[in-house]
Motif scaffolding. Sequence first.
Motif, PDB file in Angstrom:
ATOM      1  N   TYR A   1       1.437   1.403  -1.436  1.00  0.00           N
ATOM      2  CA  TYR A   1       0.519   1.618  -0.324  1.00  0.00           C
ATOM      3  C   TYR A   1      -0.641   0.659  -0.547  1.00  0.00           C
ATOM      4  O   TYR A   1      -1.214   0.620  -1.637  1.00  0.00           O
TER       5      TYR A   1
ATOM      6  N   THR B   1       4.922  -5.868   6.683  1.00  0.00           N
ATOM      7  CA  THR B   1       5.605  -4.899   5.815  1.00  0.00           C
ATOM      8  C   THR B   1       6.982  -5.413   5.401  1.00  0.00           C
ATOM      9  O   THR B   1       7.364  -5.317   4.227  1.00  0.00           O
ATOM     10  N   ARG B   2       7.719  -5.963   6.350  1.00  0.00           N
ATOM     11  CA  ARG B   2       9.040  -6.508   6.011  1.00  0.00           C
ATOM     12  C   ARG B   2       8.927  -7.685   5.049  1.00  0.00           C
ATOM     13  O   ARG B   2       9.756  -7.835   4.137  1.00  0.00           O
TER      14      ARG B   2
ATOM     15  N   GLU C   1       8.307  -6.272   1.570  1.00  0.00           N
ATOM     16  CA  GLU C   1       9.544  -5.689   1.033  1.00  0.00           C
ATOM     17  C   GLU C   1      10.475  -6.769   0.500  1.00  0.00           C
ATOM     18  O   GLU C   1      11.056  -6.628  -0.582  1.00  0.00           O
TER      19      GLU C   1
ATOM     20  N   ILE D   1       7.156   0.587   1.511  1.00  0.00           N
ATOM     21  CA  ILE D   1       5.903  -0.133   1.645  1.00  0.00           C
ATOM     22  C   ILE D   1       5.145   0.394   2.853  1.00  0.00           C
ATOM     23  O   ILE D   1       5.718   0.547   3.943  1.00  0.00           O
ATOM     24  N   VAL D   2       3.855   0.660   2.668  1.00  0.00           N
ATOM     25  CA  VAL D   2       2.977   1.060   3.765  1.00  0.00           C
ATOM     26  C   VAL D   2       1.760   0.143   3.725  1.00  0.00           C
ATOM     27  O   VAL D   2       1.060   0.055   2.704  1.00  0.00           O
ATOM     28  N   VAL D   3       1.502  -0.563   4.835  1.00  0.00           N
ATOM     29  CA  VAL D   3       0.382  -1.499   4.927  1.00  0.00           C
ATOM     30  C   VAL D   3      -0.587  -0.988   5.978  1.00  0.00           C
ATOM     31  O   VAL D   3      -0.183  -0.591   7.072  1.00  0.00           O
TER      32      VAL D   3
END
Length: 376
Positions: free
Chosen positions: A292, A309-310, A313, A366-368
Motif C-alpha cells: 500500500y 498499479t499494473r 505489479e 498493490i493499492v496506490v
Amino acid sequence: MRPLLLPLVPGRRSAPLPRMLLVLAALAGALQAGGCAYKDIDKRSFVVAMGVDRSGDPARPLRVTLKIAIPTADIKSGENRFLLLTADGRLIAEAVHRLQGMNENAFDFSHTKLIFIGRDLAEDRPLRETLDWFIRMETIQGIALVALAEPSAEAALRVSPPMERLPSNSLFTALDGSGTLSPYITHAYLFDVVRRLYEPGLDPILPLVEAAGKKAFRIERSGLFDKSRLRLVLSPEETEWLNFLRGETANVDFVFGRDRLYFQADPNRARTRLTVESRGRTLRLVVDVELYGSIDERQKETAALPAITRAIEADVKTRTESLLRRLQEAGVDPLGLGLRAAARGLASGDPEAVIRSLDFTVRTHIVVYETGNVLR
C-alpha cells in the motif's frame, strides 16, 4: 596454661586454635594475591572496532587493524580521538600479539562493536577461518556488527565524519539501525553470521561499507556468501529488494522514468510472505507481496491510477524473479529457502541444493493512492 582445643572429631584432639587461624590467614592471603591480575581502567586500551585485510605478503597473509578510542574529559562534536594500530601475521591471534608490543596498555575487547572484513580477503579466504578468532574470544560480544569493507577494512576504520563524537559511532548507528533507517543497509550481527555459517539451507549476508575518503562512507550494497567465500555482490536496488523480502525493511520505492513518477510504499502496510510448496517432483517458491503506498512525486499527467498499479505489479514480479535467478546462479541462499523446505520435510537431499532447483510464483496485491491536496 594449655591452649584451647576444639573436639572436631570424637575421640581425637583437634589442632590448636592459633594454628587454625594461621591456616585461614594464609588462605586469605592467597585469594588476595590471585586478584592482582586485575587491570585498572587507566591501564587498558579499549578497542572499539577491528578490521582484517589481505596483506599481500605470503609469509604473513593477514593484516589486522585495531581502532582504539582515546578517552577525553570533554566530548565535542568532530573531535573524537582514536589510534589505529596495524600488524601482519599468519593468523589473527599472531597479529594481535604483535600489536601488543606497540601499545603500553592491555587491549580490552569488551567494547568492540564493529568487525570489518576486506572484500578482497572475503573472496579468497573462507569466512569461517576469518571469524574463528572472534568466535573464540570470550570478551568479544556476539552482538558485534560484521561488515565487508571496500577498498579495505583499514580505510573503513579511518573514516571519521565531522559530526562524530565517538570513534566509529557513525558507522555503528548506521549498521545497527538505531540511527538511519535506510532500506539499503543490511544488519548482520556476529551471532547471526555464525548461525548462518553452520545452519544447512541458510547462508550469510553482510553489508558492504565503502569508504569515501576519511570523512564520509556509503552503505548501499551487500555481499552474499555460501558456506565458504563471498560469491555475489548485489546492486543497491537488489539489496533494497532482498531486505524487503527478508522482512528487514518496508521502505521500498519505485521510480518510473517514462512517466517521471515516484511511488513510496507505506512502511506500516507493506509485507511479504515466502512459502515453499511441493508440486510433484519439483519444489516451488510462492512469493506473496502486499504493498500500500502513495505517489510522492509526479511530473506527468498521462497515467491513471489503475495503469500505475499494473505497472507496479509488473515491476514487483520482475524484481523478485530477477533477484531469485541471481541467487540460483550464484548458489547462495540468504532467504533460508533450503531451511524452510527441510523444516516441512520437502528437502529430500541436501538443503543447500534446494535453491538451485526451485521454481517461482509471484503473487501481488498493490493499492496506490494520491497524497496531499493534489487531486487528479
